[in-house]
Design a protein around this motif. Sequence first.
Motif, short mmCIF file in Angstrom:
data_model
loop_
_atom_site.label_atom_id
_atom_site.label_comp_id
_atom_site.label_asym_id
_atom_site.label_seq_id
_atom_site.Cartn_x
_atom_site.Cartn_y
_atom_site.Cartn_z
N ALA A 84 0.84 -1.20 0.00
CA ALA A 84 0.00 0.00 0.00
C ALA A 84 0.88 1.26 0.00
O ALA A 84 1.93 1.29 0.65
CB ALA A 84 -0.90 0.01 1.22
N PRO A 85 0.46 2.31 -0.70
CA PRO A 85 1.22 3.57 -0.67
C PRO A 85 1.06 4.26 0.68
O PRO A 85 0.08 4.03 1.39
CB PRO A 85 0.58 4.39 -1.79
CG PRO A 85 -0.82 3.88 -1.87
CD PRO A 85 -0.72 2.40 -1.58
N PRO A 86 1.99 5.12 1.05
CA PRO A 86 1.87 5.85 2.32
C PRO A 86 0.64 6.74 2.35
O PRO A 86 0.20 7.26 1.32
CB PRO A 86 3.16 6.68 2.37
CG PRO A 86 4.10 6.00 1.44
CD PRO A 86 3.26 5.42 0.36
N SER A 87 0.09 6.93 3.54
CA SER A 87 -1.07 7.79 3.71
C SER A 87 -1.08 8.36 5.12
O SER A 87 -0.70 7.67 6.08
CB SER A 87 -2.37 7.02 3.46
OG SER A 87 -3.50 7.80 3.82
N ASP A 88 -1.52 9.59 5.24
CA ASP A 88 -1.67 10.21 6.55
C ASP A 88 -3.13 10.41 6.93
O ASP A 88 -3.44 11.12 7.88
CB ASP A 88 -0.92 11.55 6.59
CG ASP A 88 0.58 11.35 6.49
OD1 ASP A 88 1.13 10.61 7.32
OD2 ASP A 88 1.20 11.90 5.55
N ARG A 89 -4.03 9.76 6.18
CA ARG A 89 -5.46 9.87 6.47
C ARG A 89 -5.88 8.89 7.57
O ARG A 89 -5.21 7.90 7.84
CB ARG A 89 -6.29 9.57 5.22
CG ARG A 89 -6.22 10.59 4.11
CD ARG A 89 -7.42 10.42 3.18
NE ARG A 89 -7.83 9.03 3.02
CZ ARG A 89 -7.37 8.22 2.08
NH1 ARG A 89 -6.45 8.64 1.24
NH2 ARG A 89 -7.83 6.99 1.97
N LEU A 90 -7.06 9.18 8.12
CA LEU A 90 -7.73 8.29 9.05
C LEU A 90 -9.18 8.21 8.59
O LEU A 90 -9.89 9.23 8.59
CB LEU A 90 -7.63 8.82 10.48
CG LEU A 90 -8.44 8.13 11.57
CD1 LEU A 90 -8.05 6.67 11.69
CD2 LEU A 90 -8.22 8.85 12.90
N ASP A 91 -9.62 7.03 8.16
CA ASP A 91 -10.97 6.85 7.63
C ASP A 91 -11.83 6.06 8.61
O ASP A 91 -11.40 5.00 9.09
CB ASP A 91 -10.90 6.11 6.29
CG ASP A 91 -10.24 6.95 5.21
OD1 ASP A 91 -10.93 7.78 4.62
OD2 ASP A 91 -9.02 6.78 4.98
N LEU A 92 -13.02 6.58 8.88
CA LEU A 92 -13.93 5.94 9.83
C LEU A 92 -15.16 5.40 9.10
O LEU A 92 -15.78 6.10 8.29
CB LEU A 92 -14.38 6.95 10.90
CG LEU A 92 -13.29 7.68 11.67
CD1 LEU A 92 -13.91 8.57 12.74
CD2 LEU A 92 -12.28 6.71 12.28
N TYR A 93 -15.50 4.15 9.41
CA TYR A 93 -16.65 3.49 8.79
C TYR A 93 -17.55 2.91 9.88
O TYR A 93 -17.08 2.57 10.99
CB TYR A 93 -16.20 2.34 7.89
CG TYR A 93 -15.36 2.74 6.70
CD1 TYR A 93 -15.95 3.07 5.49
CD2 TYR A 93 -13.97 2.76 6.78
CE1 TYR A 93 -15.18 3.42 4.39
CE2 TYR A 93 -13.19 3.11 5.69
CZ TYR A 93 -13.81 3.43 4.50
OH TYR A 93 -13.04 3.78 3.41
N LEU A 94 -18.83 2.78 9.56
CA LEU A 94 -19.79 2.20 10.49
C LEU A 94 -20.59 1.11 9.78
O LEU A 94 -21.19 1.35 8.73
CB LEU A 94 -20.74 3.29 11.01
CG LEU A 94 -21.87 2.83 11.92
CD1 LEU A 94 -21.32 2.21 13.21
CD2 LEU A 94 -22.81 3.99 12.25
#
Length: 261
Positions: free
Chosen positions: A207-217
Amino acid sequence: REALNDAAVAILCLPDDAAREAVALIGNDRTRVIDASSAHRVAPGWTYGFPELGFDVAGAGRVSNPGCYPTGFLALVAPLVRAGLVPPDWPLSVHAVSGYSGGGKALIARVEGDATLAWRGYGHDLAHKHVPEMRLHAGLIHAPVFAPSVARAYRGMIVEVPLPLAALPARPSRAALIDAWSGAFDGQALVRVHHDLPDELLLARAAPPSDRLDLYLATDAAQTQARLIAVLDNLGKGAAGAAVQNLNLMAGVDSLAGLVL
């Protein structure tokens, strides 16, 4: 000692004991510190480095960078506790899987040297060093039951908290949970609250680097059960990305400078 005392900001990437020793060498009130270890994450006088949850990183002299697993857990749980949807004394559990880079040089060498190793569960003594910061910064009375694991992917992380909605005193709906997250992270570029959920969530080996934070429900049709899911890069928002973000805030520059969205 000389380097630390000459620095405007020192970022410590050391084992816990060495981080404490390094801080003790600072003899002035000018050098500011970002500690990437777990030595000071619940220590008095230190600011927890998760600005999206309201911690004043910009004005702090001592900042403790959050752990990777706690970053996902706290993003999922803290807003719900603050909104009164999850009681502080609720018995929570958290399941998580991380890329093996989070284990450091020894685990990287072990995984890359053993082609048969696909998954590793650990922390069976229920005393993982990340648990105290999870409890404290989520505002919980009881420590969550934490079940961490490692997969054969270099980077990436999925953190999941199951919730029996029908058993909670507030019996929160899906909309209430989403609203609590959205209210907590409104205007935050690195945290994304998703209203939908893909058929599957994947950790890719490259996977490429990422600084995101993804929230799912995820909820069942009757909204009696839920799975709270956070997806992040254990080396990005879970580690170095968070340190760069905190450095930007302390320096008074664009908080997203140098980060990968």
